[in-house]
Design an enzyme around this catalytic site. Structure first.
Site, PDB file in Angstrom:
ATOM      1  NE  ARG A   1      -0.285   2.942  11.266  1.00 33.95           N
ATOM      2  CZ  ARG A   1       1.088   4.094  12.020  1.00 33.95           C
ATOM      3  NH1 ARG A   1       0.488   4.768  12.833  1.00 33.95           N
ATOM      4  NH2 ARG A   1       1.898   3.489  10.802  1.00 33.95           N
TER       5      ARG A   1
ATOM      6  CG  ASP B   1      -0.429   3.307   7.681  1.00 32.69           C
ATOM      7  OD1 ASP B   1      -0.478   2.253   7.740  1.00 32.69           O
ATOM      8  OD2 ASP B   1       1.207   3.745   7.630  1.00 32.69           O
TER       9      ASP B   1
ATOM     10  CE  LYS C   1       5.203   3.037  11.504  1.00 33.28           C
ATOM     11  NZ  LYS C   1       5.169   1.646  10.157  1.00 33.28           N
TER      12      LYS C   1
HETATM   13  C1  S3P Z   1       5.185   2.548   4.186  1.00 24.77           C
HETATM   14  C2  S3P Z   1       4.155   2.626   3.014  1.00 24.77           C
HETATM   15  C3  S3P Z   1       3.024   2.121   4.179  1.00 24.77           C
HETATM   16  C4  S3P Z   1       2.362   1.996   5.042  1.00 24.77           C
HETATM   17  C5  S3P Z   1       3.371   1.357   5.947  1.00 24.77           C
HETATM   18  C6  S3P Z   1       4.504   2.814   5.503  1.00 24.77           C
HETATM   19  C7  S3P Z   1       6.116   3.499   3.515  1.00 24.77           C
HETATM   20  O1  S3P Z   1       2.227   0.046   3.121  1.00 24.77           O
HETATM   21  O2  S3P Z   1       0.969   1.344   5.632  1.00 24.77           O
HETATM   22  O3  S3P Z   1       3.050   2.331   7.206  1.00 24.77           O
HETATM   23  O4  S3P Z   1       7.020   3.965   4.184  1.00 24.77           O
HETATM   24  O5  S3P Z   1       6.522   3.216   2.539  1.00 24.77           O
HETATM   25  P1  S3P Z   1       2.424  -0.638   1.770  1.00 24.77           P
HETATM   26  O6  S3P Z   1       4.101  -0.289   1.032  1.00 24.77           O
HETATM   27  O7  S3P Z   1       2.601  -1.351   2.097  1.00 24.77           O
HETATM   28  O8  S3P Z   1       1.272   0.306   1.724  1.00 24.77           O
END
Ligand code: S3P
Length: 452
Positions: free
Chosen positions: A399, A325, A26
């Site tokens: 999730r 995550d 993702k």
């Molecule tokens: C992500 C960073 C994370 C993660 C999110 C995806 C990204 O969030 O939890 O699902 O793609 O940069 P945070 O930057 O808020 O930790």
């Protein structure tokens, strides 16, 4: 929050077996479509995750004049006709990120560099999530951002242009914040630096050079980025590896169900995403790697998981950002492990698609588990099985829904998981893949989907 969709899950009727390939990552899918849209030339992307979150990002660029051609019905392959860093058009309407935090936070950096004004919003969950963490640095760079609660909440309106380079020291360990500043830095008047309190996923750092933009990472982790006139579409396709965050649900399910043996094909094992394997290994899971190779700039491997006696663990705080995550499903594992599991320093879980500490504590407790909340984590006493026969609320958080479907495999009675439709944001084929390895999970029909 009522978004609908009820999953009926568990208990497993036998060992889980199989060899499966989960969809594309993702985080990388978001970044690939952003950089491709902002580059000069045509980029082909393969292994794209066709989840609602990533489609929302693609749609934002379509709304700003980028042509995107889908190369298959599944929307896992696409051709992006980049318009260059300065070629986006002012959108006619408000841009909608749906449920996608990564989309809106990274796009704040992109929009800060545009000479037109634009606005972004999202769904009810995203409209509650904090945006100051990205709004503050782009304001420091000279963008004007208005929004609810002083710009902390969506909808926000961004007017930008040529930005001032800054040295940003982030208070939160967040790849979204880092990446937002890095994207804005492309439009700045000098070298921008970003420093974070703990290392976070580094996909932006790895992907920008594919588009001709070098990124310097110092020994202490400080990132330096030059501004540029252009990004260049790579000649080779950008290939997105399988998402470890999706694979982790099946890894935990296979660990929990006796006699299971499941292989997860070619998933990302980048150290900044591999915290889940370190935590599961620390809990005694039987995980083995084979066929280590690389997809583009990212390391991948097949991960084989056999069921094994899981035990509790004090999670190393340094592993928290690298498994951020995966904690919902790790909580499910800990509820069925031997002994005590303690997680600290993970308050970020409270500001995800839901408050993931509260949501998992409520759902697991309803199913019979012993999980106590802490302000920044949880303490879980493992049990040999969950009672099940429970109705739980996924709070529209993909999730939470999938983690509870995994926990249900070791319950005595089924668990009905409400407000689970958000699975489509990150893992549209979760149920069919889960069924293919023998997990007991299905969508309820209307007559079964009673309220929580
Ligand atoms: C992500 C960073 C994370 C993660 C999110 C995806 C990204 O969030 O939890 O699902 O793609 O940069 P945070 O930057 O808020 O930790």
């Amino acid at each position: 929050m009522d978004i609908g969709g009820t999953l009926i899950a568990g208990p497993a009727t036998g060992p889980l077996k199989g060899n499966i390939t989960v969809p594309g990552d993702k985080s990388m899918s978001h970044r690939s479509v952003m950089l491709a849209s902002l580059s000069d030339g045509i980029t082909e992307i393969r292994g794209f995750l066709p989840g609602d979150d990533n489609i929302a990002t693609a749609q934002m660029f379509i709304d700003m004049g980028v042509k995107i051609e889908w190369l298959n019905d599944e929307k896992t392959a696409l051709r992006v006709f980049g318009v260059g860093l300065h070629g986006l058009k002012k959108p006619a309407n408000i841009l909608d990120a749906g449920n996608a935090g990564t989309c809106v936070r990274l796009m704040t950096g992109v929009l800060a560099g545009q000479s037109f004004e634009s606005s972004m919003t999202g769904d009810a969950s995203l409209c509650k999530r904090p945006m100051k963490r990205v709004v503050t640095p782009v304001r420091k760079m000279g963008a004007v951002v208005d929004g609810k609660e002083g710009g902390d909440l969506l909808p926000i309106t961004v007017s930008g242009g040529i930005l001032t380079a800054i040295d940003h020291v982030s208070e939160v360990a967040s790849a979204q914040v880092k990446s937002c500043v890095m994207l804005a830095a492309l439009y700045a008047d000098g070298v921008t630096t970003v420093k974070e309190p703990k290392p976070t996923r580094d996909h932006t750092e790895r992907m920008l050079p594919l588009f001709g933009q070098p990124v310097d990472v110092a020994d202490d982790g400080t990132i330096s980025l030059n501004p540029t006139d252009k990004l260049t579409a790579p000649e080779q396709s950008v290939v997105i590896p399988a998402d470890p965050s999706s694979a982790c649900f099946f890894a935990v399910a296979a660990s929990l169900v006796d006699g299971s043996d499941v292989t997860l094909n070619s998933i990302g094992i980048n150290a900044r995403r591999d915290g889940w394997r370190r935590v599961m290994h620390g809990m005694g899971a039987d995980l083995s790697l084979s066929n280590e190779s690389a997809v583009g700039e990212e390391p991948v491997a097949d991960v084989r998981v056999r069921s094994g006696g899981l035990h509790g663990l004090n999670v190393d705080p340094n592993d928290v950002p690298d498994a951020i995550d995966e904690f919902p499903v790790i909580f499910a594992a800990a509820s069925l492990a031997d002994g005590e599991f303690v997680l600290e320093d993970a308050e970020e879980l409270r500001v995800k698609e839901s408050d993931r500490i509260a949501a998992m504590a409520n759902a697991l407790r309803a199913a019979g588990a012993d999980m106590q909340e802490r302000a920044d984590g949880a303490v879980i006493q493992g049990l040999s099985s969950l009672k099940g026969d429970a109705d739980v609320d996924a709070h529209g958080d993909h999730r939470i829904a999938m983690a509870m479907a995994v926990a249900a495999q070791r319950a005595e009675g089924e668990i009905r998981i409400h407000n689970a439709a958000a699975i489509a944001t990150s893992f549209p084929n979760f149920v069919s893949l889960a069924q293919s390895i023998g997990m007991n999970v299905r969508w309820a029909d209307e007559s079964e989907a009673s309220d929580v």
